[in-house]
Design a protein around this motif. Structure first.
Motif, PDB file in Angstrom:
ATOM      1  N   VAL A   1      24.806  96.982  15.883  1.00  0.00           N
ATOM      2  CA  VAL A   1      23.459  95.998  16.048  1.00  0.00           C
ATOM      3  C   VAL A   1      24.017  94.956  16.388  1.00  0.00           C
ATOM      4  CG1 VAL A   1      22.024  94.739  14.451  1.00  0.00           C
ATOM      5  CG2 VAL A   1      22.507  97.212  14.040  1.00  0.00           C
ATOM      6  N   TYR A   2      23.603  93.957  17.204  1.00  0.00           N
ATOM      7  CA  TYR A   2      24.034  92.780  17.774  1.00  0.00           C
ATOM      8  C   TYR A   2      23.008  91.643  17.405  1.00  0.00           C
ATOM      9  CZ  TYR A   2      26.378  89.835  21.066  1.00  0.00           C
ATOM     10  OH  TYR A   2      27.275  88.835  21.627  1.00  0.00           O
ATOM     11  N   PHE A   3      23.571  90.673  16.606  1.00  0.00           N
ATOM     12  CA  PHE A   3      22.627  89.550  16.119  1.00  0.00           C
ATOM     13  C   PHE A   3      23.514  88.323  16.149  1.00  0.00           C
ATOM     14  CE2 PHE A   3      21.394  87.247  12.219  1.00  0.00           C
ATOM     15  CZ  PHE A   3      20.171  86.856  12.495  1.00  0.00           C
ATOM     16  N   ARG A   4      23.010  87.141  16.714  1.00  0.00           N
ATOM     17  CA  ARG A   4      23.358  85.958  16.770  1.00  0.00           C
ATOM     18  C   ARG A   4      24.764  86.064  17.343  1.00  0.00           C
ATOM     19  NH1 ARG A   4      20.032  82.781  12.041  1.00  0.00           N
ATOM     20  NH2 ARG A   4      18.257  82.587  13.126  1.00  0.00           N
ATOM     21  N   ALA A   5      25.029  86.664  18.386  1.00  0.00           N
ATOM     22  CA  ALA A   5      26.117  86.756  19.056  1.00  0.00           C
ATOM     23  C   ALA A   5      27.403  87.337  18.546  1.00  0.00           C
ATOM     24  CB  ALA A   5      26.716  85.305  19.544  1.00  0.00           C
ATOM     25  N   ALA A   6      27.141  88.252  17.445  1.00  0.00           N
ATOM     26  CA  ALA A   6      28.110  88.949  16.768  1.00  0.00           C
ATOM     27  C   ALA A   6      27.653  90.575  16.472  1.00  0.00           C
ATOM     28  CB  ALA A   6      28.494  88.213  15.606  1.00  0.00           C
ATOM     29  N   TYR A   7      28.609  91.197  16.407  1.00  0.00           N
ATOM     30  CA  TYR A   7      28.268  92.819  16.110  1.00  0.00           C
ATOM     31  C   TYR A   7      28.016  92.895  14.672  1.00  0.00           C
ATOM     32  CZ  TYR A   7      29.605  93.870  20.889  1.00  0.00           C
ATOM     33  OH  TYR A   7      29.932  93.911  22.292  1.00  0.00           O
ATOM     34  N   ARG A   8      27.176  93.600  14.157  1.00  0.00           N
ATOM     35  CA  ARG A   8      26.608  93.840  12.728  1.00  0.00           C
ATOM     36  C   ARG A   8      26.435  95.336  12.633  1.00  0.00           C
ATOM     37  NH1 ARG A   8      26.339  88.254  11.277  1.00  0.00           N
ATOM     38  NH2 ARG A   8      25.842  87.157  13.177  1.00  0.00           N
ATOM     39  N   GLY A   9      26.426  95.707  11.250  1.00  0.00           N
ATOM     40  CA  GLY A   9      26.030  96.985  10.802  1.00  0.00           C
ATOM     41  C   GLY A   9      24.693  96.690  10.174  1.00  0.00           C
TER      42      GLY A   9
ATOM     43  N   ARG B   1      19.307  81.145  24.026  1.00  0.00           N
ATOM     44  CA  ARG B   1      20.123  82.019  23.778  1.00  0.00           C
ATOM     45  C   ARG B   1      19.970  82.290  22.050  1.00  0.00           C
ATOM     46  NH1 ARG B   1      24.150  80.026  27.610  1.00  0.00           N
ATOM     47  NH2 ARG B   1      24.044  81.697  29.302  1.00  0.00           N
ATOM     48  N   LYS B   2      19.826  80.984  21.540  1.00  0.00           N
ATOM     49  CA  LYS B   2      19.722  80.805  19.934  1.00  0.00           C
ATOM     50  C   LYS B   2      18.415  81.524  19.724  1.00  0.00           C
ATOM     51  CE  LYS B   2      21.599  77.198  18.026  1.00  0.00           C
ATOM     52  NZ  LYS B   2      21.476  75.642  17.740  1.00  0.00           N
ATOM     53  N   VAL B   3      17.397  81.332  20.187  1.00  0.00           N
ATOM     54  CA  VAL B   3      16.164  82.097  19.572  1.00  0.00           C
ATOM     55  C   VAL B   3      16.078  83.503  20.002  1.00  0.00           C
ATOM     56  CG1 VAL B   3      14.630  81.779  21.530  1.00  0.00           C
ATOM     57  CG2 VAL B   3      13.758  81.945  19.362  1.00  0.00           C
ATOM     58  N   MET B   4      16.486  84.122  21.141  1.00  0.00           N
ATOM     59  CA  MET B   4      16.591  85.360  21.577  1.00  0.00           C
ATOM     60  C   MET B   4      17.689  86.143  20.758  1.00  0.00           C
ATOM     61  SD  MET B   4      14.082  85.954  23.419  1.00  0.00           S
ATOM     62  CE  MET B   4      12.895  84.904  24.334  1.00  0.00           C
TER      63      MET B   4
END
Ligand SMILES: Cc1cc2nc3c(=O)[nH]c(=O)nc-3n(C[C@H](O)[C@H](O)[C@H](O)COP(=O)(O)O)c2cc1C
Length: 161
Positions: free
Chosen positions: A149-157, A10-13
Motif C-alpha cells: 500500500v502507498y499512502f502519503r509518499a510512503a509504503y505501508r501495510g 500531491r498532498k491531497v492525492m
C-alpha cells in the motif's frame, strides 16, 4: 486557471491510500517495458474493464500505446524493492526479476504478486499530462497474500479492522 499548486495536489492525492501495481508490456519488436503505477482502477464489470493513468513524458507511455496491451501486476507487501525498481530510470528494469510471459498477451507477469490481469487496450483517452489507458481484461490470476500500500509518499501495510 486553478490555484491548486503541485504540492497541494500531491498532498491531497497522496491521502488516498492505493495498492501498488507494476504495469508491463512488450513492444512489437520484443522490448519488455514496465512502470510502477498507483493510478489504477477497476472500471466496468460488464464488459470487464480497468484503467491506468500513465505520464505522457515517461518512457513507458509510447510503448503501451504501440503495443496495445498490458499486464497489471498487483504487488505484495514484501515487494517494495520491485516497486522502486520499476519507478526508476534503470536501463533494464527486468534484469534479475523473475517473470513469465502471459498466455493471453505475452506481457510480463512478475512472480510473487498477489494478483495479475492481462488486458488489451480498448481506448487511450487524454488526461492532462497523463493518458488514460482503458484495458479489457483477458486473463486474470490471484493468490493469497497481503498487498503493498502507498499512502502519503510512503509504503505501508494493511491494518486489519
Ligand atoms: C508509488 C508510485 C506510484 C506511481 N504511480 C504512477 C502512476 O500511476 N502513473 C505514472 O505514470 N507514473 C507513476 N509513478 C511514476 C513512475 O513509476 C516513474 O516515473 C517511472 O520511472 C516511469 O517509468 P518510465 O519512464 O519507464 O515510463 C509512480 C511511482 C511510484 C513510486
Amino acid at each position: 486557471m486553478s490555484d491548486i499548486g503541485k504540492e497541494d495536489f500531491r498532498k491531497v492525492m497522496g491521502s488516498f491510500a492505493a495498492g501498488v501495481t507494476v504495469i508491463t508490456t512488450v513492444t512489437p519488436d520484443g522490448r519488455l517495458v514496465g512502470l510502477t503505477a498507483t493510478a489504477f482502477s477497476s472500471l466496468s464489470l460488464d464488459p470487464p474493464l480497468c484503467l491506468v493513468c500513465v505520464d505522457r513524458r515517461g518512457g513507458s507511455h509510447d510503448a503501451l500505446a504501440v503495443s496495445g496491451k498490458f499486464a497489471v501486476n498487483m504487488l505484495a507487501a514484501d515487494q517494495v524493492e520491485l516497486s522502486n525498481r520499476f519507478a526508476s530510470r534503470t536501463e533494464d528494469k527486468f534484469a534479475g526479476v523473475p517473470y513469465t510471459l502471459g498466455e493471453a498477451t505475452g506481457c510480463p507477469l512478475l512472480e510473487g504478486v498477489i494478483a495479475s490481469a492481462e488486458c488489451v487496450v480498448t481506448e487511450v483517452l487524454p488526461g492532462g499530462d497523463h493518458s488514460i489507458f482503458v484495458g479489457a481484461l483477458r486473463k486474470v490470476t490471484s493468490h493469497e497474500g497481503a498487498p503493498l500500500v502507498y499512502f502519503r509518499a510512503a509504503y505501508r501495510g494493511l491494518v486489519d479492522g
